[in-house]
Design a protein around this motif. Structure first.
Motif, PDB file in Angstrom:
ATOM      1  N   ILE A  63    -105.503   1.149  51.693  1.00 38.45           N
ATOM      2  CA  ILE A  63    -104.266   0.428  51.414  1.00 38.45           C
ATOM      3  C   ILE A  63    -103.246   1.434  50.889  1.00 38.45           C
ATOM      4  N   TRP A 114    -106.885 -15.528  55.788  1.00 40.28           N
ATOM      5  CA  TRP A 114    -106.063 -14.418  55.292  1.00 40.28           C
ATOM      6  C   TRP A 114    -104.574 -14.754  55.401  1.00 40.28           C
ATOM      7  N   LEU A 151    -112.909 -10.205  50.852  1.00 34.83           N
ATOM      8  CA  LEU A 151    -111.805  -9.253  50.939  1.00 34.83           C
ATOM      9  C   LEU A 151    -110.598  -9.727  50.141  1.00 34.83           C
ATOM     10  N   ALA A 152    -110.338 -11.022  50.173  1.00 34.19           N
ATOM     11  CA  ALA A 152    -109.210 -11.549  49.396  1.00 34.19           C
ATOM     12  C   ALA A 152    -109.439 -11.341  47.906  1.00 34.19           C
ATOM     13  N   TYR A 154    -108.853  -7.690  47.149  1.00 39.58           N
ATOM     14  CA  TYR A 154    -107.416  -7.415  47.228  1.00 39.58           C
ATOM     15  C   TYR A 154    -106.701  -7.819  45.941  1.00 39.58           C
ATOM     16  N   ILE A 188    -105.483  -4.559  43.960  1.00 29.19           N
ATOM     17  CA  ILE A 188    -104.096  -4.279  44.348  1.00 29.19           C
ATOM     18  C   ILE A 188    -103.117  -5.146  43.558  1.00 29.19           C
ATOM     19  N   TRP A 234    -111.718   0.355  52.864  1.00 24.80           N
ATOM     20  CA  TRP A 234    -110.464  -0.370  53.048  1.00 24.80           C
ATOM     21  C   TRP A 234    -109.344   0.513  52.501  1.00 24.80           C
ATOM     22  N   GLN A 271    -101.964 -15.023  52.090  1.00 29.84           N
ATOM     23  CA  GLN A 271    -100.708 -14.267  51.986  1.00 29.84           C
ATOM     24  C   GLN A 271     -99.494 -15.186  52.012  1.00 29.84           C
ATOM     25  N   MET A 276    -102.236  -1.335  55.604  1.00 30.61           N
ATOM     26  CA  MET A 276    -103.688  -1.337  55.360  1.00 30.61           C
ATOM     27  C   MET A 276    -104.444  -1.273  56.671  1.00 30.61           C
TER      28      MET A 276
END
Length: 389
Positions: free
Chosen positions: A63, A116, A85-86, A89, A93, A61, A120, A44
């Motif tokens: 990916i 972030w 953004l999280a 995502y 995604i 963005w 993850q 990404m």
């Protein structure tokens, strides 16, 4: 004599900082491992600097799945926080493809942020960042961004309107385009069949594959894709390694760091046409992988990432004649030390009206430095008689 001159010039610190190396760059190609399944290993990156749309979006963005090469282009705001953004995502995604095993990205501040990393880590995803000043790790996303920008320019110039309105069709066009590395379109690699478009209506029909045959067909296609990617990687490594050389350093060695300042950027404190090509030397503290090293940088370079690719490093050849011999100092409990004279290096006599006063020039040792001062000979003979033996 020729060998002595070459060795003398090679030890010159100024020459090592100024002269350019007319050799192949150091460091052989280290390809990333080929993914095992679809959307398990992704890459990404951000595309910034776009005109602000009606919805306030001014960035994209990007990916990408590293196996099937399929991609999603998500419009975002450049000022979006990591929490936003999280959420995007997860919605775009994770909802479609599940949680990936690894993410390859550059060292953008949002990717290296603590939030972030924690998100993850909670999902069980490993973050892999590209080495600073050597963005070769995330070459997949960089190449995709180049294609995306060309498509955006084409659509805006040909069809007009705002760039955000063309993103859905641009994403479709990209995922349905032939990829030489996998030998098919990303859509076909992802879903196992070609996409139904006006260009291939005659080629897509009802497929009578059910049960175990469907699983075998998908597994065979993944094996074919991995074999093609392996062949492409081997061919790329062959061409890359032919123009590079294998170089290694040891932990504890000193190296120079190549300076490549952009116009108007003062990153290493060196700006200008006549600034040195290398700065340092710096000590190597750790080896990262096969072609990257961690350096011990001074305080004024604390804002620079301390891991560098081997192509940015140059071995430091020390000059033994310029080394300072550090002697042991007798430190007192109050953190002081006594200055001791080393030797007498000169004599002189100061003439007054009625008498003459002899003086001696004494070499003093101040820790690791030396200084010479004129002292009265009588006082020195009384305090340090061994100097006059």
């Amino acid at each position: 004599m020729k060998r002595s001159v070459a060795e003398f010039v090679a030890r010159c610190t100024i020459c090592q900082m100024v002269k350019v190396e007319h050799q192949k760059p150091g460091g052989l190609l280290q390809p990333l491992p080929i993914p095992e399944w679809k959307w398990e290993d992704i890459a990404m990156d951000f595309v910034v600097g776009l005109p602000r749309s009606r919805t306030g979006h001014d960035a994209l963005w990007v990916i990408i799945d590293r196996l099937t090469k399929s991609a999603h282009f998500l419009p975002i705001k450049q000022s979006d926080a990591v929490e936003k953004l999280a959420s995007v995502y997860v919605n775009e995604i994770v909802r479609l493809h599940g949680v990936p095993r690894s993410i390859v990205s550059d060292r953008d501040g949002r990717f290296t942020s603590r939030l972030w990393r924690k998100v993850q880590e909670a999902m069980g995803t490993r973050l892999t960042f590209s080495t600073a000043f050597h963005p070769q790790t995330d070459g997949q996303s960089e190449r995709t961004i180049q294609t995306l920008e060309d498509l955006l320019r084409l659509c805006v110039l040909d069809f007009g309107g705002k760039w955000e309105t063309h993103i859905p069709l641009i994403e479709f066009a990209y995922n349905n385009s032939f990829q030489a590395s996998i030998g098919m379109a990303p859509y076909e690699a992802l879903y196992g069949r070609r996409c139904r478009t006006p260009l291939c209506w005659a080629e897509t029909g009802e497929r009578k594959i059910v049960g175990a045959d469907l699983v075998d067909d998908a597994t065979e296609k993944i094996r074919l894709i991995r074999d093609r990617l392996k062949a492409v990687q081997d061919r790329q490594k062959k061409y890359y390694d032919a123009k590079h050389r294998s170089v290694e350093f040891n932990v504890g060695e000193f190296v120079f760091l190549k300076v490549s300042p952009m116009k108007g950027v003062k990153r290493f404190g060196k700006v200008g046409k006549l600034s040195p090509r290398y700065v340092g030397p710096f000590e190597i503290s750790e080896r990262i992988g096969s072609v990257a090293y961690r350096l011990i940088l001074p305080y004024h370079l604390s804002g620079v990432h301390n891991v560098f690719h081997i192509s940015s490093l140059r071995k430091y050849i020390a000059d033994e004649a310029q080394k300072i011999n550090t002697e042991a100092i007798d430190i007192q409990p109050d953190l002081t030390f006594v200055e001791e004279p080393e030797k007498i290096i000169d004599y002189d006599v100061k003439k007054l009206r009625s008498r003459e006063i002899p003086y001696v020039k004494v070499m003093w040792r101040h820790g690791t430095e030396r200084d010479a001062t004129w002292e009265k000979e009588s006082e020195m003979r009384e305090s340090y008689p061994h100097l006059f033996d």
